[in-house]
Every structure is written in C-alpha cells, then in structure tokens.
Scaffold this motif. Structure first.
Motif, PDB file in Angstrom:
ATOM      1  N   LEU A 138     -13.704 -20.831   4.012  1.00 56.25           N
ATOM      2  CA  LEU A 138     -12.683 -20.920   3.073  1.00 56.25           C
ATOM      3  C   LEU A 138     -12.579 -19.594   2.393  1.00 56.25           C
ATOM      4  CD1 LEU A 138     -12.681 -24.714   1.888  1.00 56.25           C
ATOM      5  CD2 LEU A 138     -11.182 -23.669   3.827  1.00 56.25           C
TER       6      LEU A 138
ATOM      7  N   LEU B 191      -6.752 -26.271   1.379  1.00 55.55           N
ATOM      8  CA  LEU B 191      -5.597 -25.586   0.697  1.00 55.55           C
ATOM      9  C   LEU B 191      -5.745 -25.242  -0.684  1.00 55.55           C
ATOM     10  CD1 LEU B 191      -2.655 -25.926   3.100  1.00 55.55           C
ATOM     11  CD2 LEU B 191      -4.152 -24.115   3.137  1.00 55.55           C
ATOM     12  N   TRP B 192      -6.095 -26.545  -1.210  1.00 61.67           N
ATOM     13  CA  TRP B 192      -6.104 -26.456  -2.700  1.00 61.67           C
ATOM     14  C   TRP B 192      -7.160 -25.752  -3.383  1.00 61.67           C
ATOM     15  CZ3 TRP B 192      -2.791 -28.337  -6.733  1.00 61.67           C
ATOM     16  CH2 TRP B 192      -3.318 -28.275  -7.937  1.00 61.67           C
TER      17      TRP B 192
ATOM     18  N   TRP C  81      -7.286 -31.025   5.195  1.00 63.51           N
ATOM     19  CA  TRP C  81      -6.584 -29.367   5.288  1.00 63.51           C
ATOM     20  C   TRP C  81      -5.824 -29.425   3.795  1.00 63.51           C
ATOM     21  CZ3 TRP C  81      -1.360 -29.217   4.972  1.00 63.51           C
ATOM     22  CH2 TRP C  81      -0.488 -30.121   5.283  1.00 63.51           C
TER      23      TRP C  81
ATOM     24  N   LYS D  17      -8.690 -23.377  -1.507  1.00 63.74           N
ATOM     25  CA  LYS D  17      -8.764 -22.010  -0.943  1.00 63.74           C
ATOM     26  C   LYS D  17      -7.672 -21.220  -2.083  1.00 63.74           C
ATOM     27  CE  LYS D  17      -7.620 -19.421   3.354  1.00 63.74           C
ATOM     28  NZ  LYS D  17      -9.001 -18.499   3.102  1.00 63.74           N
ATOM     29  N   TYR D  18      -6.598 -21.685  -2.575  1.00 61.49           N
ATOM     30  CA  TYR D  18      -5.785 -20.835  -2.914  1.00 61.49           C
ATOM     31  C   TYR D  18      -5.531 -21.397  -4.455  1.00 61.49           C
ATOM     32  CZ  TYR D  18      -4.350 -19.766   1.486  1.00 61.49           C
ATOM     33  OH  TYR D  18      -4.316 -19.124   3.064  1.00 61.49           O
TER      34      TYR D  18
END
Length: 270
Positions: A97, A72-73, A68, A75-76
């Motif tokens: 994602l 997150l890395w 996860w 995705k954002y």
C-alpha cells in the motif's frame, strides 16, 4: 524495553471516549517520540496535526486484501504514519500500500513455568480464535474425535456446550489459560496478514500450539522461526512436548526472540 517509558491508560468504554483519552496523552507528550501500541484508524487523522513524532504498532488494524475502503483510507489519509508490523505478511501488505512500514516482530511475555502442573493430566484443548468458523475444526474432525474443545462464547450464543462431528465444545465467557491444564491451544487466523496474540500466549506459557490451516502455519513459521508447533495429524506428539521443550529451553527461546524485537523496535524510534 528498559529504554522506553510505557504508559498504560485505562480506556473509556466508548470509541469517542477512547479517542479523547488518546488526544489528551498526545497533547501532554507532543514534544516526545510517541508510539501508540494500539490505535483507531478512524480517529487518528484528527490527532496527527498535534504531533510530528508519532508511530503506531499494528494489530488487527492492517486492512485485509478484500477491505478496499479501509485500504484506501490507510493509503491516502494515514500515508505518512510510520507503522511497526508484528508479522511479515502484515509488513508486506503495508508495503504493498506504499506505507511507511517496519517489521519488528511480536514480543513474548516472560513467564516462569510451573512444572508441577505438568504432573496433572490435561483433558481438553482450547480454540480461542475459532469464533463463528467452526468448520475450521470440523473439517479436520477425524483428528479431534472424542476431544473436548473450549471456546469463547459469542454474545448471540445461549448454549454452554454442544457436540458436533464427535467433538465436544464448551463455551465460556473468558478463556483462562493460567488456571487450566491444556492439551494444546488450537490457533488459526486463516490469514497471511493477521496473526494472533494466542501464539504469544501459548509460547509464554509453554503450551503446545496446534495449527490447522496453511496460512496460519506460514505466518507462525515466519514470526517465530524454529519454535515447535503441531499440525492436526500430529496430536499424538503433544505428550512429548514438555520432555523435548521444557520451561528452561522455552525461556531461552523467549529471551532471544525478545532481544531481536527490542533491537528492531529501537532502530525504528531512534
């Protein structure tokens, strides 16, 4: 792909050194449309400000569902980077994602088969993707009783060979399929996101593919539709592989497959 200029860069042995090499290339070709056929997700954000025409080709860079932090890395931090996915499951994961992902498939090297090698009796399998998870074979041990399986040696393993569950394992530094006569290549990733380059190697050399887990089977069927493979219970059929799927028919499949890949690739970059 004739329409694409391809540059092969000898990389540094260090992660930082490789990032610097890529950064230099980006600066040199910053006004061109650039596709990185491999990339480092940690260093890529520092390169992005220097180019607006960059896309990346996904390998094992796509975060699995249990990673996860990596997800997150991506995705954002890497949200705006266009991705080219090799596998349908990989493409779905990237879309989940909310990333800019395009399925293009996985290309196959065109190799003229050496039919003279078929006269020699193959004596062993190779399982280059098994790694530390021998249970994937041992759980199917009744199908591999008395067989020899070559695997890539791990850095921590001092053994050259061993026997488990009636299966003889031989460990080597490098799996060389060009000079080997193989019964088949056992390919398993046990993932619905990540495929394996050994699918491509096996198809290119027309070596029977043995798949022993359901996720890999779904992945293979979606990526290489219509190409023959064998489950562990079908090992007796391997002897018929070269009669039903000779080098000529194998080459026809590879060329048709690559043409579909070429068209999808060009659609993304144009």
């Amino acid at each position: 792909i004739p329409e694409v200029k391809c540059i092969f860069k000898e990389s540094s042995s260090s992660r930082f050194g490789r990032a610097i090499d890529v950064f230099k290339l980006i600066l040199l070709y910053r006004k061109s449309r650039i596709v990185l056929l491999t990339y480092d997700h940690l260093w890529l954000p520092f390169i992005l400000p220097f180019t607006r025409n960059l896309a990346v080709f996904e390998h094992n860079t796509t975060p699995e569902k249990d990673l996860w932090l990596k997800a997150l890395w991506h995705k954002y931090v890497l949200k705006k980077v266009p991705r080219m996915a090799q596998f349908p499951g990989q493409h779905k994961r990237l879309k989940d994602l909310s990333l800019d992902a395009h399925y293009i498939g996985s290309p196959i090297q065109l190799i003229n088969g050496d039919e003279s090698k078929r006269a020699l009796a193959p004596s062993f399998f190779t399982a280059p993707t098994i790694g530390n998870n021998l249970n994937l074979i041992l759980n199917k041990g009744q199908f591999f009783q008395g067989e020899s399986v070559i695997m890539k040696k791990n850095s921590s393993d001092e053994r050259d060979e061993f026997c488990l569950g009636g299966v003889q394992f031989k460990l080597v530094e490098r799996v060389d399929i060009d000079s080997s006569i193989l019964k088949g290549i056992i390919v398993t990733t046990n993932s619905d996101i990540r495929g394996s380059g050994w699918f491509n190697e096996a198809i290119a050399h027309n070596i029977p593919i043995v798949i022993i887990d359901h996720k890999s089977e779904l992945m293979f069927n979606a990526t290489f539709p219509g190409y023959p493979f064998y489950r562990e219970a079908e090992l007796k059929l391997l002897e018929e592989h070269y009669r039903s799927h000779d080098s000529a028919s194998n080459m026809v499949y590879c060329k048709k497959h690559n043409e579909k890949f070429r068209k999808r690739f060009l659609q993304v970059i144009n």
